[in-house]
Each structure stands twice: as structure tokens, then as C-alpha cells.
Design a protein around this motif. Structure first.
Motif, PDB file in Angstrom:
ATOM      1  N   UNK A   1      95.804  59.846  69.069  1.00  0.00           N
ATOM      2  CA  UNK A   1      94.686  59.331  68.275  1.00  0.00           C
ATOM      3  C   UNK A   1      93.668  58.626  69.180  1.00  0.00           C
ATOM      4  N   UNK A   2      94.183  57.809  70.115  1.00  0.00           N
ATOM      5  CA  UNK A   2      93.283  57.102  71.028  1.00  0.00           C
ATOM      6  C   UNK A   2      92.471  58.083  71.862  1.00  0.00           C
ATOM      7  N   UNK A   3      93.132  59.154  72.319  1.00  0.00           N
ATOM      8  CA  UNK A   3      92.422  60.153  73.126  1.00  0.00           C
ATOM      9  C   UNK A   3      91.337  60.831  72.300  1.00  0.00           C
ATOM     10  N   UNK A   4      91.626  61.120  71.041  1.00  0.00           N
ATOM     11  CA  UNK A   4      90.632  61.772  70.185  1.00  0.00           C
ATOM     12  C   UNK A   4      89.456  60.849  69.876  1.00  0.00           C
ATOM     13  N   UNK A   5      89.678  59.545  69.853  1.00  0.00           N
ATOM     14  CA  UNK A   5      88.608  58.606  69.546  1.00  0.00           C
ATOM     15  C   UNK A   5      87.642  58.395  70.713  1.00  0.00           C
TER      16      UNK A   5
ATOM     17  N   UNK B   1      84.168  60.593  70.288  1.00  0.00           N
ATOM     18  CA  UNK B   1      83.177  60.035  69.350  1.00  0.00           C
ATOM     19  C   UNK B   1      82.562  58.733  69.833  1.00  0.00           C
ATOM     20  N   UNK B   2      83.355  57.864  70.476  1.00  0.00           N
ATOM     21  CA  UNK B   2      82.807  56.614  70.976  1.00  0.00           C
ATOM     22  C   UNK B   2      81.774  56.863  72.072  1.00  0.00           C
ATOM     23  N   UNK B   3      82.053  57.843  72.927  1.00  0.00           N
ATOM     24  CA  UNK B   3      81.087  58.175  73.977  1.00  0.00           C
ATOM     25  C   UNK B   3      79.786  58.680  73.358  1.00  0.00           C
TER      26      UNK B   3
ATOM     27  N   UNK C   1      78.642  57.853  70.334  1.00  0.00           N
ATOM     28  CA  UNK C   1      77.979  56.692  69.735  1.00  0.00           C
ATOM     29  C   UNK C   1      77.261  55.876  70.814  1.00  0.00           C
ATOM     30  N   UNK C   2      77.924  55.689  71.953  1.00  0.00           N
ATOM     31  CA  UNK C   2      77.316  54.920  73.032  1.00  0.00           C
ATOM     32  C   UNK C   2      76.055  55.610  73.558  1.00  0.00           C
ATOM     33  N   UNK C   3      76.145  56.933  73.726  1.00  0.00           N
ATOM     34  CA  UNK C   3      74.985  57.679  74.210  1.00  0.00           C
ATOM     35  C   UNK C   3      73.817  57.627  73.237  1.00  0.00           C
ATOM     36  N   UNK C   4      74.108  57.801  71.957  1.00  0.00           N
ATOM     37  CA  UNK C   4      73.048  57.747  70.954  1.00  0.00           C
ATOM     38  C   UNK C   4      72.404  56.362  70.889  1.00  0.00           C
ATOM     39  N   UNK C   5      73.240  55.317  71.027  1.00  0.00           N
ATOM     40  CA  UNK C   5      72.703  53.963  71.023  1.00  0.00           C
ATOM     41  C   UNK C   5      71.776  53.737  72.207  1.00  0.00           C
ATOM     42  N   UNK C   6      72.140  54.308  73.366  1.00  0.00           N
ATOM     43  CA  UNK C   6      71.283  54.166  74.543  1.00  0.00           C
ATOM     44  C   UNK C   6      69.948  54.881  74.335  1.00  0.00           C
ATOM     45  N   UNK C   7      70.002  56.073  73.707  1.00  0.00           N
ATOM     46  CA  UNK C   7      68.759  56.817  73.456  1.00  0.00           C
ATOM     47  C   UNK C   7      67.855  56.063  72.475  1.00  0.00           C
TER      48      UNK C   7
ATOM     49  N   UNK D   1      83.807  47.684  74.774  1.00  0.00           N
ATOM     50  CA  UNK D   1      85.084  46.983  74.601  1.00  0.00           C
ATOM     51  C   UNK D   1      86.115  47.886  73.939  1.00  0.00           C
ATOM     52  N   UNK D   2      85.677  48.681  72.962  1.00  0.00           N
ATOM     53  CA  UNK D   2      86.594  49.606  72.301  1.00  0.00           C
ATOM     54  C   UNK D   2      87.092  50.658  73.290  1.00  0.00           C
ATOM     55  N   UNK D   3      86.202  51.149  74.135  1.00  0.00           N
ATOM     56  CA  UNK D   3      86.619  52.125  75.135  1.00  0.00           C
ATOM     57  C   UNK D   3      87.622  51.516  76.115  1.00  0.00           C
TER      58      UNK D   3
END
Length: 449
Positions: free
Chosen positions: A232-236, A239-241, A243-249, A271-273
Motif C-alpha cells: 500500500x505504501x509503495x502504491x501511495x 499519487x503523492x509525487x 500531487x507534489x508536482x501539481x502543487x509546484x506547477x 513529510x508523507x513521502x
């Protein structure tokens, strides 16, 4: 990562040895208090008696009691009595039994009934084979007393205080009956004691079997949950990456308050990563070691340089104690990972204006040691005992995996990671690396440039 339960046979032996050690100590404590009794009783035989041989018996009994007390004292100093705690007992007890009872009238001695508790105690404390052998010794010694009594070979066998002479007046039929009953009760006491010992061993084995089954089932559940959680952690992570990329854009296109909120969002994603990465490191099998000659003081300086910015933000100083060169045979990357974790913990705990110290030295056994010291609040005793368990943390937003993984990495080296209270307040994290025998034969390669 998970400890295996001990084999049941070894567990039974260990539990039984510890239990019998406690029982053995209680028995020897009683024997220590009773040790003057044989000498006192033999001395009674001297009242009104001028026999030289009886005086010699008193002297021999006194010497044997002294030897026995010394042996008991030595046994009681051992944390756990070994499987052969009674090796010297026959050499002391059986001569003492013979001397004391002959001095007090042979088969008519008032101490003859003591063979019954002796037979019972040896059956409980020692293995069945040894207990049977001791019963045989006791029966033989009882036979010696009977032979001397029935033959009347010693004119003054009975002390004057008990009437004097070869016999105390009992008939042969009565003495023979007493002999047979005593021998029967000795064998019966041995049987009861052996049965109790066997029953106790069966109870221990049943309890340990149940424990092993429970541990096995628990370990399988933990392994399944860890594997599932790792997936589950690997699958998450993906998506977190995203979200981070979209937030940077988006952050490039906005200003003011929305930009500040996006910055907070990105920090939380980071922190989640970090938490997911720590969990994945914990759930994955440890990679093989890539060992080399590592100068520990240089490794400490590298870790200190990495955390200068973090220390400055917290108004905390980082100091690497200078000393003689310290070299260890280890995986530099993994030891650096452990050092980073404990230094970050120390910086989090250290109050403003204090110093976090790193000190490396060579242990007397040749192994390497590194201490990370802080002046924080320290750890309560109950927390220190569990802080290496996965999920246990004192930080408000901690995952509780860092120290568990760090200890696993140190133990992979054959070393250890420990936390202890620092004198004057604070905490000390100690990394221990064992001396490497193969380092002398291995081709020399430096892990740090």
C-alpha cells in the motif's frame, strides 16, 4: 526483522533449570541453617563417653560440614545453577551420613529417618538417573549401619547418653522391620519425587508449546500485515509525487496567501513521502552489507556537516569530539543512515543554546563506538524500554520506524544501538560495532573519500 521462538526442547531445559535453581537455593539455605546440627548431635555422643574413635568422628563431621557450607556458598553465587550442581554432594553428604549415624548408634541413630527427605529432594532437584544412583548410595550406607548394628562389632557403638553398649535394647525383629520399612519409604519417596519432576517438565513443555504456537501465528499475521502495508505504501508514493508536482506547477501561477498555502501543502507531502520511505525501508528485507574500512570520526564530521542548517534553525550547536583515529569494518552507507537518524532525534530533543556532541572511540575489545549526546528531557524508563518497537515514538508527528530500522541495521553488522540517560540530564545514543576478524585479511578499501 522478526525473532523466531526458541525450540521447545531448549526452552524446557532453560525454564526447568531456572526453576530448579531457585528451588536448589531455597534447599541450600535451609541446609546452611541446619549445618551445625550434625556436629551438635555427634557431640552429644561424647557426653560421659571416652571413646577416641567417637572424638575423631566429631572432627571429621566438623570438617565435612565446613566443606559443604563452602560448596553451597559457591553454588548460591551462580545466577543459574548448572545441570550438574550436585557433583560434590555425595563426597560430602554420604561420608557425613555414615560418620554421624555410626557415632550415634548405627541403625538406632535418631538421624536415620533423614534419608527419606534426602531421597525425595534429590529426585526433584536432579535427573532421574542421578536420583536413582543416589538412592542406591543411601541404601548401601543404610546397609553399612545395619551390618555394624546387627553384628555388634563395636562394643561401644551406642553413646552413653543413649544407654551405651553394642545395642540399645531393640530386638532383631524390630530393627529388621525398621530397616525394611525405611528402605521401602526411600524408594517410594524417590518415585514420588521423580513423578513430580516429570509432571513439572510436562507442564512446562505444554506451556511452551502453546507459547510457540501463539508466537508463530502472531508472526505470520505480522508478516502478512507488513507485506500488505508495504505494498500500500509503495502504491501511495506515485499519487503523492503527482500531487507534489501539481502543487509546484500551480505555485508558479499564484501569489500571496494561496502560494503560502501551497507551500504548506508541499511540505506536508514531503513529510508523507518521508514517512512512506521509512516504512518501506523497515518492511523490506535488509540489503546485504557492503563493508569496508570506515574512519568513524570522518563519518561523524560528514553527518554533522549535513545537519548544520537544521542545527542553526534550532539554535543548537553540533560538536564532533576530537580524538585518536577510529576505524571500523562496516557498511558506511548504513552506519551513516543510523547516525543521521539519531542526530536528528538529538536535534529535535535539544533545547536552544545547548550542544549535541558526537564522539567516536575504540572499545577495549577492538570494536568501534560512537556516542551522540544531547541535553534534552531524556526518555522515561518505560519509554526507553519500548522505543525500539515499531510504531513507538515520542514525537507528535513521528512514524516510530526510525529507531527500529536503525537498531536492525546495527544488529545486521553484529553490533547494537542503545539509548541511556545522560549524567546531568539528556540522552546518549550509543552505536556499537564489533571488532572484525576478517578486516586484517580483507583487501583494504576506504569507504569514505
Amino acid at each position: 526483522m522478526h525473532s523466531q521462538p526458541q525450540p521447545t526442547a531448549a526452552g524446557v531445559e532453560q525454564v526447568q533449570r531456572e526453576a530448579f535453581s531457585r528451588m536448589f537455593r531455597q534447599v541450600t539455605k535451609v541446609l546452611s541453617f541446619l549445618s551445625p546440627l550434625p556436629v551438635v548431635l555427634v557431640s552429644l555422643g561424647l557426653i560421659g563417653d571416652t571413646s577416641a574413635w567417637r572424638r575423631w568422628c566429631v572432627a571429621v563431621a566438623l570438617a565435612l560440614v565446613a566443606v559443604g557450607v563452602g560448596a553451597v556458598t559457591a553454588w548460591r553465587r551462580q545466577p543459574v545453577v548448572t545441570q550438574e550442581p550436585g557433583r560434590w554432594v555425595p563426597l560430602v553428604a554420604f561420608p557425613l551420613f555414615t560418620v554421624v549415624n555410626l557415632s550415634l548408634g548405627g541403625l538406632e541413630s535418631p538421624l536415620i529417618p533423614l534419608v527419606l527427605p534426602a531421597s525425595f529432594a534429590t529426585a526433584i532437584l536432579f535427573s532421574p538417573a542421578r536420583a536413582r544412583r543416589w538412592v542406591g548410595y543411601l541404601l548401601a550406607l543404610l546397609g553399612v549401619q545395619a551390618a555394624v548394628t546387627f553384628t555388634g562389632g563395636v562394643d561401644d557403638l551406642v553413646p552413653v547418653i543413649f544407654g551405651g553398649g553394642r545395642r540399645a535394647g531393640h530386638s532383631d525383629a524390630l530393627l529388621l522391620t525398621m530397616l525394611v520399612v525405611t528402605a521401602f519409604l526411600m524408594v517410594w519417596a524417590n518415585f514420588i519425587g521423580t513423578t513430580m519432576r516429570r509432571t513439572f517438565r510436562g507442564m512446562v513443555r505444554t506451556a511452551l508449546d502453546a507459547r510457540d504456537e501463539a508466537l508463530k501465528a502472531h508472526e505470520e499475521r505480522v508478516r502478512s500485515l507488513t507485506t500488505l502495508s508495504g505494498e500500500i505504501a509503495h502504491e501511495l508514493k506515485n499519487p503523492l509525487a503527482s500531487v507534489k508536482g501539481l502543487a509546484a506547477m500551480i505555485a508558479r501561477e499564484v501569489e500571496g496567501r494561496p502560494a503560502e498555502r501551497l507551500a504548506v501543502l508541499r511540505r506536508e507531502v514531503d513529510r508523507m513521502q518521508e514517512i512512506l520511505e521509512g516504512f518501506l525501508n523497515f518492511s523490506r528485507p535488509l540489503l546485504p552489507l557492503n563493508e569496508a574500512h570506515v574512519p568513524l570520526e570522518a563519518l561523524c564530521r560528514q553527518v554533522a556537516e549535513l545537519h548544520e542548517g537544521m542545527a542553526g534553525e534550532r539554535s543548537v550547536s553540533l560538536k564532533v569530539t576530537e580524538g585518536p583515529p577510529v576505524e571500523a569494518w562496516c557498511d558506511a552507507r548504513k552506519v551513516r543512515q543510523v547516525l543521521i537518524d539519531v542526530v536528528q532525534n538529538a536535534l529535535d530533543a535539544a533545547p536552544r543554546g545547548t550542544t549535541v556532541e558526537l564522539h567516536a572511540w575504540t572499545a577495549p575489545d577492538g570494536g568501534g563506538r560512537v556516542e551522540v549526546k544531547d541535553r534534552g528531557p531524556g526518555l522515561a524508563e518505560e519509554v526507553r524500554a519500548r522505543v525500539f518497537e515499531p510504531g513507538i515514538t515520542t514525537k507528535p508527528h513521528g512514524s516510530g520506524l526510525g529507531l527500529a530500522l536503525s537498531r536492525a541495521l546495527m544488529r545486521q553488522h553484529g553490533g547494537e544501538l542503545n539509548l541511556r540517560a545522560r549524567e546531568g540530564g539528556g540522552c546518549v545514543a550509543e552505536l556499537s560495532l564489533p571488532p572484525a576478524q576478517q578486516a586484517a585479511e580483507a583487501p583494504r578499501k576506504e569507504a569514505l573519500s
